[in-house]
Design a protein around this motif. Sequence first.
Motif, short mmCIF file in Angstrom:
data_model
loop_
_atom_site.label_atom_id
_atom_site.label_comp_id
_atom_site.label_asym_id
_atom_site.label_seq_id
_atom_site.Cartn_x
_atom_site.Cartn_y
_atom_site.Cartn_z
N ARG A 6 12.94 5.14 0.75
CA ARG A 6 14.01 4.71 1.67
C ARG A 6 14.49 5.92 2.45
NH1 ARG A 6 14.71 -0.56 3.04
NH2 ARG A 6 15.43 -1.88 1.32
N CYS A 7 14.84 5.73 3.72
CA CYS A 7 15.30 6.84 4.56
C CYS A 7 16.44 6.40 5.47
CB CYS A 7 14.17 7.39 5.43
SG CYS A 7 12.79 8.09 4.50
N ASN B 133 0.81 -1.22 0.00
CA ASN B 133 0.00 0.00 0.00
C ASN B 133 0.84 1.26 0.00
OD1 ASN B 133 -2.32 -1.59 0.11
ND2 ASN B 133 -2.36 -1.57 2.36
N HIS B 134 2.09 1.14 0.38
CA HIS B 134 2.94 2.33 0.48
C HIS B 134 3.94 2.45 -0.68
CE1 HIS B 134 1.49 2.06 4.67
NE2 HIS B 134 1.63 3.38 4.64
N LEU B 135 3.79 1.62 -1.68
CA LEU B 135 4.65 1.76 -2.85
C LEU B 135 4.16 2.91 -3.72
CD1 LEU B 135 5.33 -1.93 -3.96
CD2 LEU B 135 6.87 -0.39 -2.74
N TYR B 136 5.09 3.58 -4.35
CA TYR B 136 4.78 4.70 -5.24
C TYR B 136 4.83 4.18 -6.68
CZ TYR B 136 5.29 9.23 -7.59
OH TYR B 136 5.12 10.32 -8.42
N HIS B 137 3.74 4.36 -7.39
CA HIS B 137 3.63 3.83 -8.76
C HIS B 137 3.86 4.97 -9.77
CE1 HIS B 137 1.90 0.26 -6.93
NE2 HIS B 137 1.12 1.07 -6.23
N TYR B 138 4.80 4.73 -10.67
CA TYR B 138 5.13 5.76 -11.66
C TYR B 138 5.64 5.07 -12.93
CZ TYR B 138 7.33 9.89 -13.76
OH TYR B 138 7.68 10.91 -14.63
N ALA C 155 8.64 4.75 9.65
CA ALA C 155 8.77 6.21 9.58
C ALA C 155 8.70 6.69 8.15
CB ALA C 155 10.09 6.64 10.22
N ALA C 156 9.28 5.93 7.22
CA ALA C 156 9.25 6.33 5.81
C ALA C 156 7.82 6.37 5.27
CB ALA C 156 10.10 5.36 4.98
N HIS C 157 6.97 5.45 5.75
CA HIS C 157 5.57 5.46 5.32
C HIS C 157 4.88 6.76 5.72
CE1 HIS C 157 5.55 0.76 5.34
NE2 HIS C 157 6.23 1.26 4.33
N GLN C 158 5.18 7.23 6.91
CA GLN C 158 4.57 8.48 7.38
C GLN C 158 5.12 9.68 6.62
OE1 GLN C 158 4.14 8.78 11.72
NE2 GLN C 158 4.71 6.63 11.86
N ILE C 159 6.40 9.67 6.35
CA ILE C 159 6.99 10.75 5.57
C ILE C 159 6.42 10.76 4.17
CG2 ILE C 159 9.15 11.58 4.53
CD1 ILE C 159 10.61 10.62 7.04
#
Length: 560
Positions: free
Chosen positions: A250-251, A237-242, A319-323
Motif C-alpha cells: 500500500r502507498c 501476481n503482485h501479492l507478497y507471500h510470507y 504505482a505500488a506494483h512498480q515500487i
Amino acid sequence: MRYCINCCIHLLPNDLHRQCFRCRGPDHNNQKCPVCKGENKIPLYADSKQMKLLAVLEVRTDHGESWNGFFCLRKGKICSLVFGLLIMTLVMASYVLTGAKHGLLLIQSPFHYGAFTSNPSLMDNESLSDMKDHYQPSKMNISYVKDYPSIKLIIDTITSKIEFIMRQRPDLEELRKQEPHMFSVIPNKFLPNSKNPCWYEEYRGNTTTDPYATNSYALYSKRFRTIFDYLRKVFWNHLYHYKDKHYRLRCLPHFYIIGQPKCGTTDLYDRLRLHPDVRFSAIKEPHWWTRKRFGIIRLRDGFHDRYPVEDYLDLFDLAAHQIQGVLQSEAAKERGKMNNIVIGEASASTMWDNNAWIFFYDNSTEGEPPFLIQDFIHAFQPNAKLVIMLRDPVERLYSDYLYFASANKSVEDFHEKVAESLQLFENCMLDYSLRACVYNNTLNNAMPVRLQVGLYVVYLLDWLTVFDKDQILVLRLEDHASNVKYTMHMVFQFLDLGPLSEKQEALITKSPASNTRRPEDRSLGPMLPTTKAILRDFYRPFNTKLAQVLFDDAFLWKRT
C-alpha cells in the motif's frame, strides 16, 4: 355546386334563386306567404323553369340542425383555443424550469445572500448548491450595477474587515476521534527503503475474491472501470507471500499538487508524469481528501456513501506494483537499494476546498472549521511535499467563469456575476471573520463566481500552520508559461528527482501546453476594463500579504 345559405337547396350555375321567399329576409312569414302556405315547401327550379308538382322537392327544414352546427363550430373553436393555451403553458413552464436549473433565464433570479445558519439542514439527497434556498433575500441588489464607484464602496468595506489571524492547530487525539477508521488503516511508520511512503498490508482474500468489487471510484464512474479491470487481472501476481500469508503493498503520495484550479496544474501534471521517477494516481484528480471521503461525487448531486480510505489507496496500486518490483529485485535485496520512485496526486481542490466540514464536524468555532484537510494529511505524512501553482487571481476568475459557465457567457454577464458575488462576500464579512467566510459552504455555493478561490494567502497561511515553509513550493503560471524549462527544473529539484537525459528533458519541456482556453471562449475577448479594475481592487490586499509571506513582489501581479 352552389347552395342557398338559408334553405340548403342545390342551385344550378345560372340559377339566381329568386323564388325562394325564405331568402328574402327576417320579415318573411310562411303562414302568410301565398307560396309557402305554412307547408315548409320550397319550389325547386331547374334551368330557370318551375318543375311540375311531381317534380317538386319537398324539403323539411330542421331548425335544430342549423343550431347544432353553430354550436359544434363554436365548441371546436373553444377547444382549439383551450388546447393552444395548454400547449403554450406547458412550453413556458418547461422553459422556466429548465432555465432556472441551468441559468438560462432571461430575467435574473432575485436571490440575495442573507444570514448564516450554524446548524445545516441539508438532507442526503439535497444538492449543496440548493443551500442557497436556506437564505433570506438581502435588501440590496447590485446584480446589474456597473457603476464602479458604487461597487468600490463594497470593496472598501471588505478591505476594512480583513484580518489575517493564524489558526490554532488541532492536536492529534482530536483528529483520531474524528476519523478513527482512517487512523486504523494508515500506519504511523513506512518502509525505510522506499522514498515514497509505503507499507505492507495483509490480504485475507483468495484467488476468486475481487479486491475492487466495492471500490466507489469503479462503481460510480464508467471511465475508470478499464483501469480496475486491468488491476484485477494482475492483482494476485503482485501479492507478497510470507509465512503462509499474503500481503499487498500500500502507498500514499509522496507529493501533492494542491492547487489552484485554472492555474496550470494540468499542464504541470502532464509534464511531471513524463519523468521516469514519477508516478501518479490512476485518476488525475481523485478529490478524496476534500470531497469523496465525505460522500460528495458532484456538488449538484448532494451526498452519497462516503468513500473509505481503502478506495483512495487502490488508486495507487499501479504505482505500488512498480515500487514493489524495485524493492524485491535481487539488486535491492543484496545491496539494500533504495526505491526512488515517487507517487504524486494532483487534485486542484486540495488547497482550498473545505466546504464539507460543517456537515461532519462540530461547529463550535464561530463559523470557522475546527479541522482542515492539511491537518489530516500532516497527521499521516508530516514529511509530505506540496506544489502550488498560482496565477493572477483576476485572470484566474475570468478563466474559471469561461470554463464552468454553461450558457449565456459574455463579458457583461461576468461583470454582473462579479458584482453580485462581491455583495454576498461583503454581507458575510460584516458578521463573520475572513476565515469563516472563505470556508463557508453556503456562501461559496451562493456566489455566481468563485471569488474565494483567488484568496491564495488565506489558504497558504493555514497550510503553513501545519507544514514547514520548505515543504511547499509556490510557482506562478506566468513564469511557467514564459519559461517552462526553468519551472520544471525547480520542481525536479524540490522533489529531489533523478537526473534526465537531454532527450527526456526535451520531451518534458517542449511538449505543447495542456488544458488551454477553448476557441469558443477566446472569441469572447477580455473582460470589461471596469470589471478588471474592480477585481484588482478586491484582490490587492490579499496579493500584498501573499508577496510579504513569500518575500516575492512578483505575486503582486502588477504587470499582468
